[in-house]
Motif scaffolding. Structure first.
Motif, PDB file in Angstrom:
ATOM      1  N   GLU A   9      19.945   4.820  -2.998  1.00 21.52           N
ATOM      2  CA  GLU A   9      18.617   5.040  -2.404  1.00 21.52           C
ATOM      3  C   GLU A   9      17.836   6.096  -3.176  1.00 21.52           C
ATOM      4  OE1 GLU A   9      16.516   6.075   1.886  1.00 21.52           O
ATOM      5  OE2 GLU A   9      18.344   7.135   1.321  1.00 21.52           O
ATOM      6  N   GLU A  10      18.457   7.233  -3.449  1.00 20.31           N
ATOM      7  CA  GLU A  10      17.756   8.308  -4.158  1.00 20.31           C
ATOM      8  C   GLU A  10      17.347   7.862  -5.565  1.00 20.31           C
ATOM      9  OE1 GLU A  10      15.925  11.917  -4.802  1.00 20.31           O
ATOM     10  OE2 GLU A  10      16.746  11.131  -2.921  1.00 20.31           O
ATOM     11  N   HIS A  11      18.230   7.152  -6.241  1.00 23.73           N
ATOM     12  CA  HIS A  11      17.905   6.610  -7.564  1.00 23.73           C
ATOM     13  C   HIS A  11      16.696   5.666  -7.474  1.00 23.73           C
ATOM     14  CE1 HIS A  11      18.271   4.549 -11.429  1.00 23.73           C
ATOM     15  NE2 HIS A  11      18.310   3.414 -10.761  1.00 23.73           N
ATOM     16  N   THR A  12      16.682   4.823  -6.456  1.00 20.47           N
ATOM     17  CA  THR A  12      15.579   3.866  -6.268  1.00 20.47           C
ATOM     18  C   THR A  12      14.257   4.593  -6.055  1.00 20.47           C
ATOM     19  OG1 THR A  12      17.038   2.155  -5.372  1.00 20.47           O
ATOM     20  CG2 THR A  12      14.706   2.039  -4.759  1.00 20.47           C
ATOM     21  N   LEU A  13      14.263   5.601  -5.187  1.00 22.64           N
ATOM     22  CA  LEU A  13      13.036   6.345  -4.907  1.00 22.64           C
ATOM     23  C   LEU A  13      12.524   7.042  -6.157  1.00 22.64           C
ATOM     24  CD1 LEU A  13      14.019   7.910  -1.453  1.00 22.64           C
ATOM     25  CD2 LEU A  13      12.548   5.934  -1.867  1.00 22.64           C
ATOM     26  N   ARG A  14      13.424   7.632  -6.920  1.00 26.62           N
ATOM     27  CA  ARG A  14      13.022   8.314  -8.148  1.00 26.62           C
ATOM     28  C   ARG A  14      12.501   7.314  -9.180  1.00 26.62           C
ATOM     29  NH1 ARG A  14      15.100  13.668  -9.088  1.00 26.62           N
ATOM     30  NH2 ARG A  14      15.952  14.495  -7.142  1.00 26.62           N
ATOM     31  N   ALA A  15      13.119   6.158  -9.250  1.00 26.79           N
ATOM     32  CA  ALA A  15      12.662   5.132 -10.192  1.00 26.79           C
ATOM     33  C   ALA A  15      11.245   4.679  -9.854  1.00 26.79           C
ATOM     34  CB  ALA A  15      13.618   3.938 -10.180  1.00 26.79           C
ATOM     35  N   MET A  16      10.946   4.528  -8.553  1.00 24.60           N
ATOM     36  CA  MET A  16       9.581   4.154  -8.152  1.00 24.60           C
ATOM     37  C   MET A  16       8.574   5.237  -8.537  1.00 24.60           C
ATOM     38  SD  MET A  16       9.690   2.127  -4.528  1.00 24.60           S
ATOM     39  CE  MET A  16      10.541   3.376  -3.581  1.00 24.60           C
ATOM     40  N   MET A  17       8.983   6.497  -8.383  1.00 22.61           N
ATOM     41  CA  MET A  17       8.089   7.605  -8.723  1.00 22.61           C
ATOM     42  C   MET A  17       7.851   7.710 -10.222  1.00 22.61           C
ATOM     43  SD  MET A  17       9.869  10.312  -6.088  1.00 22.61           S
ATOM     44  CE  MET A  17       9.021  11.782  -6.674  1.00 22.61           C
ATOM     45  N   ARG A  46       6.116  -1.428  -9.040  1.00 28.70           N
ATOM     46  CA  ARG A  46       6.713  -0.678  -7.935  1.00 28.70           C
ATOM     47  C   ARG A  46       7.634  -1.569  -7.099  1.00 28.70           C
ATOM     48  NH1 ARG A  46       3.473   4.144  -6.598  1.00 28.70           N
ATOM     49  NH2 ARG A  46       3.633   5.367  -8.517  1.00 28.70           N
ATOM     50  N   LEU A  47       7.244  -2.819  -6.888  1.00 22.77           N
ATOM     51  CA  LEU A  47       8.130  -3.749  -6.175  1.00 22.77           C
ATOM     52  C   LEU A  47       9.428  -3.955  -6.947  1.00 22.77           C
ATOM     53  CD1 LEU A  47       5.511  -6.391  -4.982  1.00 22.77           C
ATOM     54  CD2 LEU A  47       7.084  -5.176  -3.466  1.00 22.77           C
ATOM     55  N   THR A  48       9.323  -4.045  -8.261  1.00 24.55           N
ATOM     56  CA  THR A  48      10.515  -4.218  -9.097  1.00 24.55           C
ATOM     57  C   THR A  48      11.461  -3.043  -8.928  1.00 24.55           C
ATOM     58  OG1 THR A  48       9.321  -5.534 -10.742  1.00 24.55           O
ATOM     59  CG2 THR A  48      11.354  -4.467 -11.459  1.00 24.55           C
ATOM     60  N   LYS A  71       0.826  -1.211   0.000  1.00 24.77           N
ATOM     61  CA  LYS A  71       0.000   0.000   0.000  1.00 24.77           C
ATOM     62  C   LYS A  71       0.861   1.263   0.000  1.00 24.77           C
ATOM     63  CE  LYS A  71      -4.104  -2.061   2.121  1.00 24.77           C
ATOM     64  NZ  LYS A  71      -4.943  -2.157   3.354  1.00 24.77           N
ATOM     65  N   ILE A  72       1.986   1.219   0.689  1.00 23.34           N
ATOM     66  CA  ILE A  72       2.911   2.357   0.641  1.00 23.34           C
ATOM     67  C   ILE A  72       3.472   2.502  -0.766  1.00 23.34           C
ATOM     68  CG2 ILE A  72       5.152   3.241   1.451  1.00 23.34           C
ATOM     69  CD1 ILE A  72       4.551   1.820   4.147  1.00 23.34           C
ATOM     70  N   LEU A  73       3.880   1.394  -1.353  1.00 28.42           N
ATOM     71  CA  LEU A  73       4.535   1.434  -2.665  1.00 28.42           C
ATOM     72  C   LEU A  73       3.608   1.907  -3.773  1.00 28.42           C
ATOM     73  CD1 LEU A  73       6.693  -1.826  -2.594  1.00 28.42           C
ATOM     74  CD2 LEU A  73       7.418   0.520  -2.156  1.00 28.42           C
ATOM     75  N   VAL A  74       2.326   1.508  -3.731  1.00 28.24           N
ATOM     76  CA  VAL A  74       1.408   1.889  -4.816  1.00 28.24           C
ATOM     77  C   VAL A  74       0.677   3.195  -4.498  1.00 28.24           C
ATOM     78  CG1 VAL A  74       1.106  -0.498  -5.562  1.00 28.24           C
ATOM     79  CG2 VAL A  74      -0.548   0.497  -3.967  1.00 28.24           C
ATOM     80  N   SER A  75       1.078   3.879  -3.437  1.00 22.56           N
ATOM     81  CA  SER A  75       0.476   5.162  -3.078  1.00 22.56           C
ATOM     82  C   SER A  75       0.969   6.257  -4.018  1.00 22.56           C
ATOM     83  CB  SER A  75       0.829   5.515  -1.633  1.00 22.56           C
ATOM     84  OG  SER A  75       2.196   5.914  -1.552  1.00 22.56           O
ATOM     85  N   PRO A 105       5.397   6.888  -3.222  1.00 22.88           N
ATOM     86  CA  PRO A 105       6.234   5.733  -2.873  1.00 22.88           C
ATOM     87  C   PRO A 105       7.573   6.150  -2.286  1.00 22.88           C
ATOM     88  CG  PRO A 105       6.234   6.085  -5.254  1.00 22.88           C
ATOM     89  CD  PRO A 105       5.174   6.986  -4.679  1.00 22.88           C
ATOM     90  N   GLU A 106       7.962   7.406  -2.549  1.00 26.12           N
ATOM     91  CA  GLU A 106       9.235   7.892  -2.012  1.00 26.12           C
ATOM     92  C   GLU A 106       9.205   8.024  -0.492  1.00 26.12           C
ATOM     93  OE1 GLU A 106       6.891  11.722  -2.804  1.00 26.12           O
ATOM     94  OE2 GLU A 106       7.046   9.683  -3.634  1.00 26.12           O
TER      95      GLU A 106
END
Length: 459
Positions: free
Chosen positions: A249-257, A266-268, A205-209, A212-213
């Motif tokens: 970490e920052e790259h990961t958060l931006r990729a999710m967004m 989003r899990l990927t 639920k956090i990830l698909v919100s 996600p960042e």
């Protein structure tokens, strides 16, 4: 008591009216009130009442005992079901999850006191308006997530509320208030008492919100250290390469967004670089490389998703997408066919979305060129599919039975020959001819190199 009005579904109104006419109090409560006040469409309409479960059952013709030991009866109006729960006071909690006992009460306020956050502790009845004993409306206006009463007590009752605080924060874009944050950091270790399935649900639920960042917030509060320690390992991991300007970490958060709010995608993006800390090396010139990090990340994804009890379909798709996200290929038909063979047609469009999101989280200087190349690859992919080009064993002009008839024994050799024939056809579609393939198979069956594994290239 606020005199604000809300629109509620006709069937929910029927239940409220039915209970009221029978002499009981009844309100819609919790998330449906919150979402209505925010102008959002509620997914569920829960009802709370002074009526005991047996009294609710006596009022309505069709009910289902869905949680009667906790005071919950589902009332069916036509084909729609609404959960109706008796006002209750929870007893002591011993496992950070379940009360030892549930005591029914006739007082709405006592029921609202046991709820998690002020924005979820409001009730509404068309005749009486909104009951907001804890200033939930004020917290909606201030955009604050705040526990009802003493935060430590709420988290002692159900430690999953620790993750729910971040989840609501991510879904609504709200801040968690100071005392609630302090209680989270104080009580976070109690998440160890929560089942993997419940942790998984809140994580998703956090990830698909919309935010996600906010996984960064979960890390700041110590939540990931308990439920997803693999995330903490990527914090502060530098990436001194031409392709990157952010740490992992920052790259990961931006990729999710950068990707649509789909669970698998989003899990990927969350886990696609979890392997980087393991493979990080510095080379001449101060540049850092992360050779074969997708394969290591895929191993982490497999382990995490098994630990959190994800379903097999979600797990296998995510692991495959993580594994292949760094596959190097160009826009030629041969290269795209080979990529399709490795990745699989069933997830290839998701694979393109993953690569797109990954690229957009890189160094802005390299993004335009990489996106242009990806667009060409996608164009070629659609051409390959539209023309029915061959890139799998199943599409070969011959099958295993043909090779057995040609004298190749069933077993590892047969599989290896079929793989080599597929590679030959991927290179040259004109080879997808029965005679040509049988001729090549005859040569391959005595060639020790037939067992040489496929070579793949990763970013």
């Amino acid at each position: 008591m606020e005199r604000l009005s809300m629109r509620i579904p006709e069937n929910a109104a029927v239940i409220l009216k039915g209970l009221s006419e029978a002499g009981y109090e009844a309100y819609v409560v919790g998330g449906c009130v919150r979402d209505s006040l925010l102008g959002r469409e509620p997914k569920d309409w829960d009802i709370t009442t002074s009526a005991r479960p047996e009294q609710v059952k006596a009022v309505f013709a069709h009910t289902i005992d869905t949680g009667i030991e906790h005071g919950t009866v589902t009332v069916m109006i036509g084909k729609e079901g609404y959960e109706v729960t008796t006002y209750r006071i929870d007893g002591e909690y011993e496992d950070s999850r379940h009360p030892k006992e549930v005591q029914f009460t006739s007082q709405l306020l006592e029921d609202l006191k046991r709820r998690d956050f002020t924005i979820n502790a409001m009730a509404y009845n068309p005749d009486r308006g909104i009951v907001d004993a804890f200033d939930g409306i004020g917290d909606l206006e201030r955009k604050i997530i705040r526990c009802v009463g003493v935060p430590q007590e709420r988290f002692d009752e159900d430690a999953l509320r620790i993750m729910r605080a971040v989840r609501f924060s991510a879904q609504l874009g709200f801040e968690i208030d100071g005392p609630t944050k302090e209680a989270i950091t104080e009580k976070v270790q109690q998440l160890e008492n929560i089942s993997a399935e419940r942790i998984q649900m809140e994580l998703v639920k956090i990830l698909v919100s919309e935010h996600p960042e906010y996984m960064r917030l979960a890390c700041d509060l110590g939540i990931t250290a308990v439920v997803l320690p693999e995330y903490d390992r990527i914090r502060g991991v530098s990436q001194y390469t031409p392709n990157h300007i952010y740490d992992v970490e920052e790259h990961t958060l931006r990729a999710m967004m950068n990707i649509v709010p789909d669970k698998v995608l989003r899990l990927t993006m969350l886990m696609h670089d979890f392997g980087k800390p393991d493979v990080k090396k510095m080379v001449e010139g101060g540049r850092e490389i992360f050779y074969k990090h997708p394969e290591v990340s895929a191993a982490y994804a497999e382990k995490i998703m098994r630990r959190l009890k994800f379903d097999n379909d979600t797990r296998t798709k995510v692991v495959r997408l993580v594994k292949w996200h760094g596959l190097k290929y160009d826009a030629s038909e041969v290269s795209v066919r080979r990529a399709l063979n490795r990745v699989g047609q069933d997830i290839f469009e998701d694979f393109i979305k993953v690569q797109h999101a990954d690229i957009e989280a890189k160094n802005p200087a390299v993004i335009p060129g990489k996106l242009a190349l990806l667009a060409e690859k996608e164009k070629t992919y659609h051409k390959v599919i539209a023309e029915g080009q061959c890139f799998t064993v199943r599409q070969l002009a011959i099958g295993g039975l043909d090779l057995i008839r040609a004298g190749i024994e069933p077993g590892p050799l047969l599989g290896a020959v079929l793989d080599k024939l597929t590679e030959a056809v991927i290179d040259d579609q004109r080879m997808n001819n029965k005679e040509k393939l049988l001729e090549l198979a005859e040569k391959l069956k005595d060639d020790p190199a037939v067992f040489t594994p496929k070579e793949d290239f990763f970013m």
